[in-house]
Design an enzyme around this catalytic site. Structure first.
Site, mmCIF file in Angstrom:
data_model
loop_
_atom_site.group_PDB
_atom_site.id
_atom_site.type_symbol
_atom_site.label_atom_id
_atom_site.label_comp_id
_atom_site.label_asym_id
_atom_site.label_seq_id
_atom_site.Cartn_x
_atom_site.Cartn_y
_atom_site.Cartn_z
ATOM 1 N N ASP A 8 3.171 14.939 4.429
ATOM 2 C CA ASP A 8 4.027 13.796 4.931
ATOM 3 C C ASP A 8 4.064 13.685 6.403
ATOM 4 O OD1 ASP A 8 5.493 11.211 4.394
ATOM 5 O OD2 ASP A 8 7.197 12.394 4.769
ATOM 6 N N ASP A 10 6.531 11.349 8.488
ATOM 7 C CA ASP A 10 7.908 10.852 8.866
ATOM 8 C C ASP A 10 8.916 11.967 8.326
ATOM 9 O OD1 ASP A 10 6.932 8.611 10.271
ATOM 10 O OD2 ASP A 10 6.869 7.398 8.602
HETATM 11 C C1 BG6 Z 1 7.179 6.195 5.332
HETATM 12 C C2 BG6 Z 1 8.713 6.234 5.900
HETATM 13 O O1 BG6 Z 1 6.396 7.327 5.850
HETATM 14 O O2 BG6 Z 1 6.623 4.987 6.008
HETATM 15 C C3 BG6 Z 1 9.237 5.028 5.354
HETATM 16 O O3 BG6 Z 1 9.291 7.199 5.342
HETATM 17 C C4 BG6 Z 1 8.666 3.795 6.062
HETATM 18 O O4 BG6 Z 1 10.783 4.938 5.911
HETATM 19 C C5 BG6 Z 1 7.291 3.664 5.419
HETATM 20 O O5 BG6 Z 1 9.154 2.626 5.488
HETATM 21 C C6 BG6 Z 1 6.356 2.667 5.980
HETATM 22 O O6 BG6 Z 1 6.279 2.632 7.260
HETATM 23 P P1 BG6 Z 1 5.724 1.644 8.398
HETATM 24 O O7 BG6 Z 1 5.577 2.125 9.753
HETATM 25 O O8 BG6 Z 1 4.345 1.117 7.818
HETATM 26 O O9 BG6 Z 1 6.664 0.416 8.485
HETATM 27 MG MG MG Z 2 8.824 11.125 5.063
#
Ligand code: BG6
Ligand code: MG
Length: 214
Positions: A8, A10
């Site tokens: 993953d 984030d």
């Molecule tokens: C995930 C995060 O990786 O991506 C979430 O953990 C986030 O917190 C999700 O909402 C979607 O991200 P994005 O950048 O498409 O808004």
């Molecule tokens: Mg994550």
């Protein structure tokens, strides 16, 4: 026997989970309520629109589809402002080395992030070429805890799910990995991630030699 490691992004490779939190917190504040770190655990790993739904529910706020689009897009603009400031030094210590160790030992390495900003983030970090396969939020229909993202990554890596190990900081992500029939290392708090096969406080506390003990 593990043949592929799927990361993953984030909260596992870099602390963008904190930037997502700050952006959601700002949106909640503007809507008249406060978002806590405990609330944020529910947002980790889930898509932007699903996160917004959770945030609005927490604040008891009703919004039309059109308003939701506009709220989500404001949150995303704030998140992207953080991303524009990011540099390779923000990669968590030891993560680059761990990826190199896996690859040097013949394992495949993939990235599976629900974020539609994932490619921009890894380009800013200078690690876009480290992954054999990158699956991001633009390529999936179902958000974690659905296993789709991990199954697609494994398929693109040509490795059966049972030989894959996922690194995840989100409860929803751990559930998704297990639902995909993979093993999972939880990164963070034991209490939130207890379903994982192993929990480490920081990604690089897991080492190549730990692969045999899962
Ligand atoms: C995930 C995060 O990786 O991506 C979430 O953990 C986030 O917190 C999700 O909402 C979607 O991200 P994005 O950048 O498409 O808004
Ligand atoms: Mg994550």
């Amino acid at each position: 026997m593990i043949k592929a490691c799927i990361f993953d992004l984030d909260g596992v490779i870099v602390d963008t989970a904190h930037y997502h939190f700050l952006a959601w917190k700002r949106l909640a504040h503007e809507l008249g309520f406060e978002l806590t770190p405990a609330d944020n655990e529910k947002l980790k790993g889930v898509s932007r629109m699903k996160s917004l739904e959770i945030v609005l529910d927490l604040g008891g706020v009703k919004a039309s589809d059109e308003e939701r689009e506009s709220l989500a897009s404001r949150k995303n603009i704030w998140f992207q402002e953080y991303v524009e400031q990011m540099a390779p030094e923000e990669i968590f210590p030891g993560v680059n080395q761990l990826i190199q160790d896996f690859k040097a030992n013949g394992l495949k390495v993939g990235l599976a992030s629900s974020s539609k900003n994932a490619r921009t983030v890894i380009r800013r970090l200078g690690i876009a070429d480290e992954f054999q396969v990158i699956v991001d939020g633009t390529m999936i229909v179902h958000s974690k805890p659905h296993p789709e993202i991990f199954l697609l990554t494994a398929q693109m890596l040509s490795v059966a799910p049972e030989y894959c190990l996922v690194f995840e900081d989100a409860e929803a992500g751990v559930e998704a990995a297990l639902a995909a029939g993979m093993r999972c290392v939880g990164v963070g708090n034991q209490q939130h991630l207890h379903l994982a096969n192993r929990v480490v406080a920081k990604t690089a506390q897991f080492q190549l030699s730990d692969l045999t003990q899962l």
